[in-house]
Design an enzyme around this catalytic site. Structure first.
Site, PDB file in Angstrom:
ATOM      1  N   SER D 276       3.164 -19.437  -6.329  1.00  0.00           N
ATOM      2  CA  SER D 276       3.440 -18.766  -7.580  1.00  0.00           C
ATOM      3  C   SER D 276       2.285 -19.045  -8.509  1.00  0.00           C
ATOM      4  O   SER D 276       1.754 -20.158  -8.515  1.00  0.00           O
ATOM      5  CB  SER D 276       4.756 -19.304  -8.166  1.00  0.00           C
ATOM      6  OG  SER D 276       4.820 -19.049  -9.553  1.00  0.00           O
ATOM      7  N   LYS D 282       7.476 -23.684  -6.832  1.00  0.00           N
ATOM      8  CA  LYS D 282       8.274 -22.688  -6.134  1.00  0.00           C
ATOM      9  C   LYS D 282       7.669 -22.309  -4.786  1.00  0.00           C
ATOM     10  O   LYS D 282       6.465 -22.316  -4.608  1.00  0.00           O
ATOM     11  CB  LYS D 282       8.390 -21.408  -6.975  1.00  0.00           C
ATOM     12  CG  LYS D 282       9.440 -21.488  -8.057  1.00  0.00           C
ATOM     13  CD  LYS D 282       9.607 -20.142  -8.730  1.00  0.00           C
ATOM     14  CE  LYS D 282      10.193 -19.117  -7.788  1.00  0.00           C
ATOM     15  NZ  LYS D 282      10.218 -17.771  -8.357  1.00  0.00           N
ATOM     16  N   ASN D 284       7.998 -19.108  -2.781  1.00  0.00           N
ATOM     17  CA  ASN D 284       8.575 -17.765  -2.776  1.00  0.00           C
ATOM     18  C   ASN D 284       8.653 -17.177  -1.373  1.00  0.00           C
ATOM     19  O   ASN D 284       7.762 -17.416  -0.557  1.00  0.00           O
ATOM     20  CB  ASN D 284       7.730 -16.839  -3.655  1.00  0.00           C
ATOM     21  CG  ASN D 284       7.913 -17.151  -5.122  1.00  0.00           C
ATOM     22  OD1 ASN D 284       9.003 -17.499  -5.551  1.00  0.00           O
ATOM     23  ND2 ASN D 284       6.822 -17.053  -5.892  1.00  0.00           N
ATOM     24  N   ARG D 315      -0.088  30.087   7.187  1.00  0.00           N
ATOM     25  CA  ARG D 315      -0.509  28.733   6.791  1.00  0.00           C
ATOM     26  C   ARG D 315      -0.357  28.665   5.284  1.00  0.00           C
ATOM     27  O   ARG D 315      -0.768  29.581   4.573  1.00  0.00           O
ATOM     28  CB  ARG D 315      -1.941  28.403   7.231  1.00  0.00           C
ATOM     29  CG  ARG D 315      -1.954  27.935   8.715  1.00  0.00           C
ATOM     30  CD  ARG D 315      -3.282  27.356   9.166  1.00  0.00           C
ATOM     31  NE  ARG D 315      -4.326  28.378   9.154  1.00  0.00           N
ATOM     32  CZ  ARG D 315      -5.388  28.356   8.343  1.00  0.00           C
ATOM     33  NH1 ARG D 315      -5.576  27.357   7.496  1.00  0.00           N
ATOM     34  NH2 ARG D 315      -6.270  29.343   8.375  1.00  0.00           N
TER      35      ARG D 315
END
Lengths: 403, 403, 403, 403
Positions: D276, D282, D284, D315
């Site tokens: 982080s 943290k 994650n 087309r």
């Protein structure tokens, strides 16, 4: 800034002719995004100094951040492990500025603050170009509306010749759409800065959070949100709607040119029509085709942004990450419609004889004469006036500095 | 094949619990749409009289139109052959009013004028209810933000406990989203009337077209467009963005309640939680689930509207017809999110013990104490103040009659 | 079944002319959905008896379930509190069958099992009608391809006359698309039953879960999944792709008719062209317009289903609920394209003179003669043969009972 | 404005961490697309020789085409004027091979033939990697299902603890989804070649058109369509559905890991969790987040393809051009989900203690004991067997060369 390290990984627009070479492509490219992230990190450091949170000497750190030269591709590759490119960016910047002031880099911010602010900077660059193109386009359409005010033309509904209108009326209708788009871009084309910190409380700044947010916004000449918009994505709605409006205003013009350009109708053609790889005798309405191809992609891309509009928790696990590429693509596609449609209308060639021939066919089918024709199209003049009045008001408004 | 009897063909909400029984469901139902189309035809006749185009005695024709009672299902079935329900509507109305004045019914209008104006009337009814619900919701959230201003709670990012925030801060974040939605609805929630006539020139009124348009709008208390918006669909952009904003503001609240309501987190639950067909012991967050289900559908429905945004010719062959059902569905879904979220927040039960238990877990994991906690959440108060100030300004603005 | 209790809440197709009165509308209406839910509950009880889980006497309970008459609207309204209509359904059914056997009703199932199985039954009814219409359409297109095998016509690319082709070649191209759609519907048009119980383990049946699942599927003549698909929504992918293919095959035909029907081209028109509310002289291609309007809505509705494709946990909090209405709408729209296109092609009027006139224009523009024309279109015959061979193989395959 | 230098216009993945550095990114990059276009042009020349249309000596022209080195960026920029990059490509190639044989380059083909065939080649490369990753993922999930066959775990529905299941059952559910994706990719992951020529009749080859088409397909080891699919886009449906299935199978796993990884649940975490930028403590679930972000984008991108599914004329004027970038993006995103989910599952760390703790909480809340637990989860073994049997059958089928 150095070229990407891996030629094989680089996309240069081969599958996107509509955006290749446009002004928006460049100002929204990966190099521009990286520059905007650096600008955001720089502005953050300057705001820290302005707010008295960081000592004055840290100003040099901001200079160092601004001067950093980083390799895009390695940042992109490294982003996989953390989920976004800011983690690697901050690590590199802290190394660049040296140990003493490293802590001030990115101080109090979270990755989302930097990416969202960078995208706000990029969006401003793009929408600024859109506005320029739309204004030029509007001016040209106003001329067309005036010049062809009394030129009868066939109006078609549900594929069939219906009743007469005027070429000027058609131009006025296009112009009204461009007005809508200009208004939408001017009103909602800006995203605010982001500075919520890890969980939206900007806790690192203590009670100075709101002041820091305002200083950060001032530094970048962007607006400050009432509070963190990490999980309140409504600002993207307005921008999305403005980009839609651009695509619609321009896409409508292209749609009409594609009809008028048909061989059997032949009322209009592109001044610089495109070639064909197999039929050299053809002159394809290449620009209208490209504008059409861009307008077709915008709504569903907007739906991706919309699907990210209800992020859970204080920062979500995927919906935010899903926004970046679609948002950039929308910016580019909308801008490309404006740039190409401006040229398209500048170069548009109207075939007076074909217009008249089709009107004659309509009169014949309806059993009507020229007097009826004149009477029937007379009302268009009032509508054209009404749109041109709006045009003057919008132009005046801008000259007075409100735009 | 014989046509189904009306009862068998009727859909009454069985596959749409989120909208079943809501106020918006009724005011946007087929009966309401038919009433709005009659109201549009009535207003058109009255405007013809006001403008001096029709003689005063035609006013009774307007009364007759207003009093007409028509069968919805037969109109719907008949619409297949002409592509829209107005052709059958006009035929019936002309029969109702009698030969003498039959020609004034629908005079100068085209089907799209009536359908688009009717949808503008329906949209106004729905967005009016949305605004009411959002304001009540905002008031309640302002109370929550104030009451829980100092109650610490865990903020979570990317699924993990991150840092402390306050319950009041979370409520303030929700409130800011609701403010955005209210502003969007108030600003862009109205569609203009439509009165372009067959090809957008309103030719039947001669040079009185603009005056008739304004009179028609005045009659219905709606706005008049600068000129026909038959093929300039930008007004739908603003409404669409406003409905998105509603879905996002409410869907965000539901998304957070769904997290906080998890058994292992347990910080919030719905006051009147739903049952389970198989596990009677469960108390499902039924309202949050329904709001979530509605918010998920809005973006792609908006993409359908967007895909209709570049109609060819003076009236297009399909894209307009593709708008009606998605637009009505968006109105209902957005309104349902507002109505349900208002109740959801009114009845929301917060579990103080669970909130505190989770905070303790965070402190333990971070190795932090209560002093740190107090200091870290202190900044939330300033943000709450900032949002509450915006709340007072918005409320005041409305009381002064600008809303 | 009783008519809906509230006329005001009932939608009868007023905003959806393309589906109003179609066979698919009826077999997918709320009444049909309710009947399918009852059929699923009935089949569940019968499967319990067949599997020896419930005693033989419970068979009468299945009869009672089958004979139940319930009020749709009150079920719909009640669904709000639990999130889906099955909770109220089960309570009513248990009251109907009486206390003794009440426990066997819905035994071991969860709401999702009943709704998903009911939608599988409804989908089968709709896709069965689609197949019938597509086969009839294919037969007609095969005739057209043969009949017009040697009739030169202008091929247009990017709005311009390009080179000659034949009318038969165009029909063969349409036919190839219909073949693709038939194949997709036959291969993937069926959803499996669902019987996972509360958390997908069908725990109430002990080790007899797989046997019960197979018995349940046999009872309804549907397939059994390898295990619960509560949170594995891939079966919807195949159905969605098949409905897309239907919309594309039919929408392509409509798109071409809309071009060929243009006043200035005039090569084809609808046999029963629609009226105009303002221009009685016009003959609008109403059916092509409606088919076009339906085909336009399918992709984004499919995106809603797709957005529900990654449900969290063992049953998700909203994404499943978001599927029902879009899925029903897709079924109806796809079926409506097939039903209307079948009629459109049956009644299609080709204007030989216009076709020839446009060919002459092309030859003039290219500076070519009839010999060149003959030589240039000669190759189409081989392609037509190739498609007709595929047509015979598909038809034969079905006659042999593989279809 | 001067054109940007190549480096500035290049995008290298900065806004798309989920695809940056994946195998699919490289094999679908602009360089790979250009190589595939050259390969298509080369194969066309070889097929002309094989079919006896071109003399044997032209084989060297094919060699020259294969050896050509062209600048991507200038091709991209030049594509604006013609609408696609093939016009410039052909001009360059004809210059490369020299005047004598220049006419054989691109002989009989149109731009769409080359782009569509090139995208078929690129798609094959990508789906081949997807299959490899999905098979490895399936093998790992089969192991997990076996190893944790008897490990009880909490099943959660609508956010709440519901009933017990087993970890093995959850893995079996994931595996069943991966099986669906593998089957879809193997069945529908290939696009056919395109060789319709200017208007789909391949007129330049006379009656040898079908033979040339087959030879062209054989040269590239791709399938041949029954006739031109220039305006019959159903082949994209199957590929789209297969890519959806991949995103769903992988996205479901990521969605569950995101729940299980929550701090308060803690049953699973990624082996190499991400950092982080603001909270170093943290870890994650970065890979799950990225997979989630990719799965979220696929449905709406599919809607863009779907919106191009009813091209007008021989087309179309824009819808085809709108397909390229979304298709490439879908290929990359789907492949990225497979590559990352494979690693995610390889490295997944399960926390036995947390799993057991949550089971205890459930038992307490239900008032149940371990015997009940054992009995309740016993049925999962039969379902696991059923999925593992399917797994063996799929693996065997492939070993026998059907895959």
């Amino acid at each position: 800034m150095s070229a990407p390290s891996s030629g094989h990984a680089a996309d240069v627009g081969l599958l996107s002719p509509v955006t290749a070479g446009t002004a928006a492509e460049t100002v929204s490219g990966d190099a521009a995004v990286l520059a905007a992230m650096l600008r955001a990190e720089e502005a953050l450091v300057r705001a820290l100094v302005r707010s008295g949170i960081a000592p004055a000497e840290v100003e040099t750190t901001a200079d160092n951040v601004a001067a950093a030269r980083l390799d895009m591709r390695s940042l992109a590759l490294e982003a996989t492990s953390g989920g976004n490119p800011v983690i690697g960016l901050v690590r590199r910047l802290r190394a660049v500025v040296g140990d003493e002031h490293a802590g001030w880099v990115h101080h109090g911010a979270t990755s989302q603050d930097i990416v969202d602010t960078a995208l706000a900077l990029v969006a401003r660059e793009v929408t600024s170009r859109i506005t320029t193109d739309l204004r030029a386009l509007a001016a040209r359409l106003a001329e067309l509306a005036e010049r062809y005010r009394h030129t009868p033309a066939v109006a078609r509904t549900l594929t069939q010749q219906a009743l007469p209108t005027t070429v000027g009326m058609r131009a006025a209708g296009w112009l009204a759409g461009v007005h809508d788009a200009i208004r939408a871009i001017e009103r909602d084309g800006l995203l605010p800065v982001s500075l919520g910190g890890p969980v939206g409380t900007a806790d690192a700044y203590g009670t100075a959070g709101p002041a820091m947010l305002d200083a950060f916004a001032a530094e970048l000449d962007l607006t400050a949100p009432v509070m963190s918009w990490h999980t309140r994505r409504t600002p993207l709605n307005g921008l999305g709607a403005a980009l839609f409006a651009t695509g619609e205003a321009c896409g409508k013009i292209a749609a009409d040119v594609l009809v008028l350009n048909q061989t059997e109708i032949g009322e209009a053609r592109e001044g610089s029509a495109g070639g064909s790889s197999s039929m050299p005798h053809k002159a394809n309405p290449a620009r209208s085709v490209l504008v059409n191809s861009a307008a077709r992609q915008l709504p569903a891309l907007g739906a991706i942004l919309g699907s990210s509009g209800t992020p859970e928790q204080e920062r979500p696990a995927g919906s935010w990450h899903a926004e970046w590429q679609p948002l950039r693509r929308m910016l580019r596609l909308a801008a490309a419609t404006a740039e190409h449609t401006r040229t398209l209308v500048d170069d548009l060639v109207l075939d007076d004889a074909a217009i008249e021939r089709n009107v004659e066919l309509l009169l014949t089918n309806l059993g009507r004469d020229r007097d009826w024709l004149t009477a029937t199209v007379a009302p268009t003049s009032g509508w054209i006036d009404r749109v041109l009045r709006q045009h003057r008001e919008q132009s005046q408004h801008r000259e007075e500095g409100h735009g």
